[in-house]
Design a protein around this motif. Structure first.
Motif, mmCIF file in Angstrom:
data_model
loop_
_atom_site.group_PDB
_atom_site.id
_atom_site.type_symbol
_atom_site.label_atom_id
_atom_site.label_comp_id
_atom_site.label_asym_id
_atom_site.label_seq_id
_atom_site.Cartn_x
_atom_site.Cartn_y
_atom_site.Cartn_z
ATOM 1 N N ALA A 85 0.828 -1.198 0.000
ATOM 2 C CA ALA A 85 0.000 0.000 0.000
ATOM 3 C C ALA A 85 0.866 1.252 0.000
ATOM 4 O O ALA A 85 1.855 1.326 0.729
ATOM 5 C CB ALA A 85 -0.919 0.002 1.213
ATOM 6 N N PRO A 86 0.511 2.242 -0.816
ATOM 7 C CA PRO A 86 1.262 3.503 -0.803
ATOM 8 C C PRO A 86 0.978 4.287 0.478
ATOM 9 O O PRO A 86 -0.029 4.054 1.151
ATOM 10 C CB PRO A 86 0.738 4.241 -2.036
ATOM 11 N N ALA A 87 1.853 5.204 0.795
ATOM 12 C CA ALA A 87 1.698 6.006 2.010
ATOM 13 C C ALA A 87 0.483 6.932 1.921
ATOM 14 O O ALA A 87 -0.176 7.193 2.920
ATOM 15 C CB ALA A 87 2.962 6.812 2.273
ATOM 16 N N GLU A 88 0.190 7.418 0.719
ATOM 17 C CA GLU A 88 -0.930 8.344 0.541
ATOM 18 C C GLU A 88 -1.953 7.736 -0.413
ATOM 19 O O GLU A 88 -1.602 7.081 -1.384
ATOM 20 C CB GLU A 88 -0.427 9.679 0.000
ATOM 21 N N ALA A 89 -3.222 7.981 -0.134
ATOM 22 C CA ALA A 89 -4.292 7.402 -0.944
ATOM 23 C C ALA A 89 -4.334 7.985 -2.346
ATOM 24 O O ALA A 89 -4.776 7.324 -3.281
ATOM 25 C CB ALA A 89 -5.638 7.612 -0.258
ATOM 26 N N ASN A 90 -3.851 9.209 -2.527
ATOM 27 C CA ASN A 90 -3.934 9.850 -3.838
ATOM 28 C C ASN A 90 -2.712 9.569 -4.714
ATOM 29 O O ASN A 90 -2.452 10.283 -5.656
ATOM 30 C CB ASN A 90 -4.148 11.357 -3.678
ATOM 31 N N THR A 91 -1.966 8.503 -4.423
ATOM 32 C CA THR A 91 -0.826 8.129 -5.244
ATOM 33 C C THR A 91 -1.329 7.436 -6.502
ATOM 34 O O THR A 91 -2.071 6.461 -6.438
ATOM 35 C CB THR A 91 0.128 7.199 -4.473
ATOM 36 N N ILE A 92 -0.915 7.946 -7.656
ATOM 37 C CA ILE A 92 -1.377 7.467 -8.951
ATOM 38 C C ILE A 92 -0.170 7.102 -9.806
ATOM 39 O O ILE A 92 0.842 7.786 -9.788
ATOM 40 C CB ILE A 92 -2.202 8.563 -9.676
ATOM 41 N N GLU A 93 -0.317 6.015 -10.567
ATOM 42 C CA GLU A 93 0.705 5.660 -11.556
ATOM 43 C C GLU A 93 0.125 5.932 -12.934
ATOM 44 O O GLU A 93 -0.928 5.413 -13.298
ATOM 45 C CB GLU A 93 1.096 4.191 -11.416
ATOM 46 N N TYR A 94 0.811 6.767 -13.705
ATOM 47 C CA TYR A 94 0.356 7.152 -15.034
ATOM 48 C C TYR A 94 1.353 6.597 -16.044
ATOM 49 O O TYR A 94 2.546 6.864 -15.959
ATOM 50 C CB TYR A 94 0.276 8.679 -15.146
ATOM 51 N N ALA A 95 0.863 5.818 -17.006
ATOM 52 C CA ALA A 95 1.741 5.212 -18.019
ATOM 53 C C ALA A 95 1.159 5.476 -19.404
ATOM 54 O O ALA A 95 0.105 4.926 -19.758
ATOM 55 C CB ALA A 95 1.871 3.721 -17.780
ATOM 56 N N PRO A 96 1.824 6.309 -20.218
ATOM 57 C CA PRO A 96 1.326 6.553 -21.581
ATOM 58 C C PRO A 96 1.522 5.315 -22.453
ATOM 59 O O PRO A 96 2.460 4.545 -22.259
ATOM 60 C CB PRO A 96 2.179 7.719 -22.066
ATOM 61 N N CYS A 97 0.629 5.137 -23.400
ATOM 62 C CA CYS A 97 0.727 4.012 -24.328
ATOM 63 C C CYS A 97 1.606 4.397 -25.520
ATOM 64 O O CYS A 97 1.863 5.577 -25.759
ATOM 65 C CB CYS A 97 -0.668 3.621 -24.817
ATOM 66 N N THR A 98 2.029 3.412 -26.262
ATOM 67 C CA THR A 98 2.867 3.679 -27.429
ATOM 68 C C THR A 98 2.089 4.491 -28.454
ATOM 69 O O THR A 98 0.886 4.297 -28.635
ATOM 70 C CB THR A 98 3.342 2.362 -28.074
#
Length: 140
Positions: free
Chosen positions: A101-114
């Motif tokens: 679990a991340p430390a903060e709830a609003n942690t987001i991973e953003y991954a652009p597509c090719t």
């Protein structure tokens, strides 16, 4: 008062132990329920942050004809007047892994597509200890 009346004025040790056990059981049940509600609230906050990122990325795509390559583009203060601007306090960029679990709830991973025709927005589900993903655009 007689001796018989004095002995019958208090609680027995067994009665006191039964009351203590009942209070302990009620405490444990309420703590478990509270923890579940807390995880649901964190998951709701994480999903809301992911939805905000997805909407702002769509607005960026409308304005620039491509999806952003990272969250820093959406949180850039020089673009604060643009409709796709996202306040840096709303989301925090990070790498998510199931079971951690991340430390903060609003942690987001953003991954652009090719081809920059879409992106994947990931958030952590605290209730299930998993990472959930939302795909935007058509390129993924």
């Amino acid at each position: 008062m007689t001796t018989k009346n004095i002995k019958n004025q208090g609680f027995t040790l067994v009665e006191l132990l039964i009351v203590i056990v009942i209070i302990a059981i009620l405490t444990v049940v309420s703590l478990v329920a509270y923890n579940g509600l807390q995880n649901q609230a964190k998951t709701s906050a994480a999903k809301s942050a992911a939805d905000a990122v997805a909407k702002k990325a769509e607005l960026y795509n409308t304005a620039k004809s491509s999806y952003p390559t990272g969250l820093t583009i959406l949180t850039n203060t020089t673009d604060s007047g643009e409709p796709y601007y996202l306040d840096a306090k709303t989301v925090k960029e990070g790498t998510l892994a199931a079971g951690t679990a991340p430390a903060e709830a609003n942690t987001i991973e953003y991954a652009p597509c090719t081809g920059n025709k879409g992106a994947k927005v990931k958030y952590y589900n605290f209730s299930k200890d998993t990472v959930e993903e939302r795909t935007i655009g058509t390129g993924c």
